[in-house]
Scaffold this active site. Structure first.
Site, PDB file in Angstrom:
ATOM      1  N   CYS A 272       0.828  -1.200   0.000  1.00 33.10           N
ATOM      2  CA  CYS A 272       0.000   0.000   0.000  1.00 33.10           C
ATOM      3  C   CYS A 272       0.875   1.268   0.000  1.00 33.10           C
ATOM      4  O   CYS A 272       1.514   1.565  -0.999  1.00 33.10           O
ATOM      5  CB  CYS A 272      -0.970  -0.034   1.180  1.00 33.10           C
ATOM      6  SG  CYS A 272      -2.402   1.046   0.956  1.00 33.10           S
ATOM      7  N   HIS A 364      -3.720  -5.070  -0.056  1.00 33.46           N
ATOM      8  CA  HIS A 364      -3.497  -5.638   1.272  1.00 33.46           C
ATOM      9  C   HIS A 364      -3.532  -7.162   1.237  1.00 33.46           C
ATOM     10  O   HIS A 364      -4.606  -7.762   1.312  1.00 33.46           O
ATOM     11  CB  HIS A 364      -4.563  -5.121   2.242  1.00 33.46           C
ATOM     12  CG  HIS A 364      -4.425  -3.682   2.577  1.00 33.46           C
ATOM     13  ND1 HIS A 364      -3.857  -3.239   3.756  1.00 33.46           N
ATOM     14  CD2 HIS A 364      -4.744  -2.562   1.886  1.00 33.46           C
ATOM     15  CE1 HIS A 364      -3.843  -1.923   3.788  1.00 33.46           C
ATOM     16  NE2 HIS A 364      -4.385  -1.484   2.656  1.00 33.46           N
ATOM     17  N   GLU A 366      -2.726  -9.102   3.606  1.00 36.22           N
ATOM     18  CA  GLU A 366      -3.166  -9.640   4.897  1.00 36.22           C
ATOM     19  C   GLU A 366      -4.682  -9.718   4.971  1.00 36.22           C
ATOM     20  O   GLU A 366      -5.225 -10.603   5.618  1.00 36.22           O
ATOM     21  CB  GLU A 366      -2.618  -8.790   6.042  1.00 36.22           C
ATOM     22  CG  GLU A 366      -3.394  -7.537   6.373  1.00 36.22           C
ATOM     23  CD  GLU A 366      -3.227  -6.429   5.343  1.00 36.22           C
ATOM     24  OE1 GLU A 366      -3.961  -5.433   5.411  1.00 36.22           O
ATOM     25  OE2 GLU A 366      -2.350  -6.561   4.461  1.00 36.22           O
TER      26      GLU A 366
END
Length: 403
Positions: A272, A364, A366
């Site tokens: 990001c 992202h 995650e």
């Protein structure tokens, strides 16, 4: 973002009867009901298209300075809990929803969403046509706005608009210091230990730390003002730049630090905001998107595998780079290629250096609220670090010391 004083209601208080108004900098007004804390808040109004995961969105530090509008009409159904938070507090500058849940329906819930918003002093608004606001932002672009609730809802319209127009624009803002840790925090590795990982906290999420620890890194989360000497002091096997809020063009110190990392030939992974800073460290430019990408349903092409992944995004800026073929880093770091492309608008979604151990993605991996299509990127990072470690001079001695 400029936050004016707010006052939280007692836990469980219902704000449905309190008036509220959303004012955009172009003079557009939407009248609704107060939600969360009463008062006034200012920031950049953006929309997030995720159907689930509002708790992860609210506690994502990347949203600092932004008033977030949820395009999904029903928000708050599962309440809030202490397990799913991504950081130490709610970071959004304000919150806009259409139909907040009147009853929480989850055995995991510890309190309602409106109670959590009020406790953290987050001014929100409900009961407005969020689809109309979203379509307006898609046409006119993200813009500054303000939520005025309770007594502030009755202020003169011109005064409300004046306050909105005086709020700082997101362009040019460096917000890392507002979200970063103040001192080093360490999470031990799980499983086979690879070594120390220096994570520059520009707004890191807890799910990122967990994923890195699960790959064998002792995760050292460093404050955003860390120096190259601070990084070298922990004898890192690699460096990671996290997500975070603000304009990458206003983070010159973080760019210079990253160039020192690349000069040391330490393996690097950024996500990001970290992707944008890698782009600038390599000598590329960045620019502001009209309304950005925010949500958990963004299609991205991984050029290495040819797979299309559905991914989680939260960014309003992007890297300016040629989409096809490789090119030379203007800063002298060898060949670089765009590794991932956003399929909605052909935005650069990832970079890969071909002559140094460094890569990044704009989204992202995650993705605590899902989807998990991109989680393999943590494995790709681990494998890159392991390969780099095993080819360094004295690698055998390093491996011995890790066992």
């Amino acid at each position: 973002m400029t936050a004016l004083p707010t006052s939280a209601l007692p836990a469980g208080a219902l704000l449905a009867a309190a008036p509220a108004v959303l004012v955009l900098e172009d003079g557009t007004r939407h009248t609704g009901r107060a939600y969360g804390a009463r008062g006034t808040t200012l920031g950049e109004v953006v929309f997030s298209t995720g159907m689930t995961g509002y708790q992860e969105t609210l506690t994502d530090p990347s949203y600092a300075g932004q008033i977030v509008l949820q395009t999904a009409p029903h928000i708050g159904n599962t309440g809030m809990n202490s397990e799913d938070v991504e950081s130490r507090r709610i970071w959004v500058a304000g919150y806009i929803v259409r139909d907040p849940a009147r009853v929480v329906s989850s055995w995991r819930s510890e309190r309602s969403l409106d109670e959590a918003l009020a406790a953290d002093g987050i001014v929100g608004i409900s009961g407005i046509d969020t689809r109309a606001v979203t379509r307006h932002i898609r046409s006119a672009g993200s813009m500054r706005g303000g939520i005025f609730s309770g007594e502030a809802a009755g202020w003169d319209a011109e005064e409300q608009l004046r306050l909105v127009k005086e709020a700082p624009e997101m362009t040019g803002q460096n917000l890392s210091s507002t979200v970063s840790v103040g001192a080093v925090e360490v999470t031990p590795a799980r499983g086979e230990r690879l070594g120390n990982l220096a994570v520059l906290d520009l707004g890191v999420k807890q799910a990122t730390i967990v994923n890195l620890a699960d790959r064998g890194f002792d995760v050292h989360v460093l404050p955003q003002n860390a120096t190259i000497d601070d990084i070298r002091a922990i004898d890192p096997i690699a460096v990671f730049y996290s997500n975070g809020p603000g304009d990458p063009a206003a983070s010159a110190d973080h760019v210079e630090l990253l160039r020192a990392v690349l000069d040391d030939r330490l393996p690097f992974f950024g996500i990001c905001f970290g992707n944008q800073l890698l782009g600038r460290a390599l000598g590329l430019g960045t620019y502001k998107l009209p309304f950005g990408h925010r949500g958990i349903n963004q299609p991205v092409l991984d050029k290495v595998t040819g797979r299309v992944e559905i991914t989680a995004h939260n960014h309003g800026f992007a890297v300016d780079a040629p989409l096809e073929g490789s090119f030379d880093s203007p800063q002298g770091y060898g060949r670089v290629e765009v590794s991932h492309i956003g399929l909605n608008d052909n935005v650069v979604e990832g970079l890969r250096a071909l002559d140094i151990p460094a890569f990044s993605v704009q989204y992202h991996p995650e993705a605590a609220a899902g989807p998990h299509d991109a989680n393999y990127l943590f494995d790709r990072f681990r494998d890159m670090v392991r390969a780099h470690r095993d080819t360094r001079p004295g690698a055998a001695n390093v491996q011995e010391s890790n066992h």
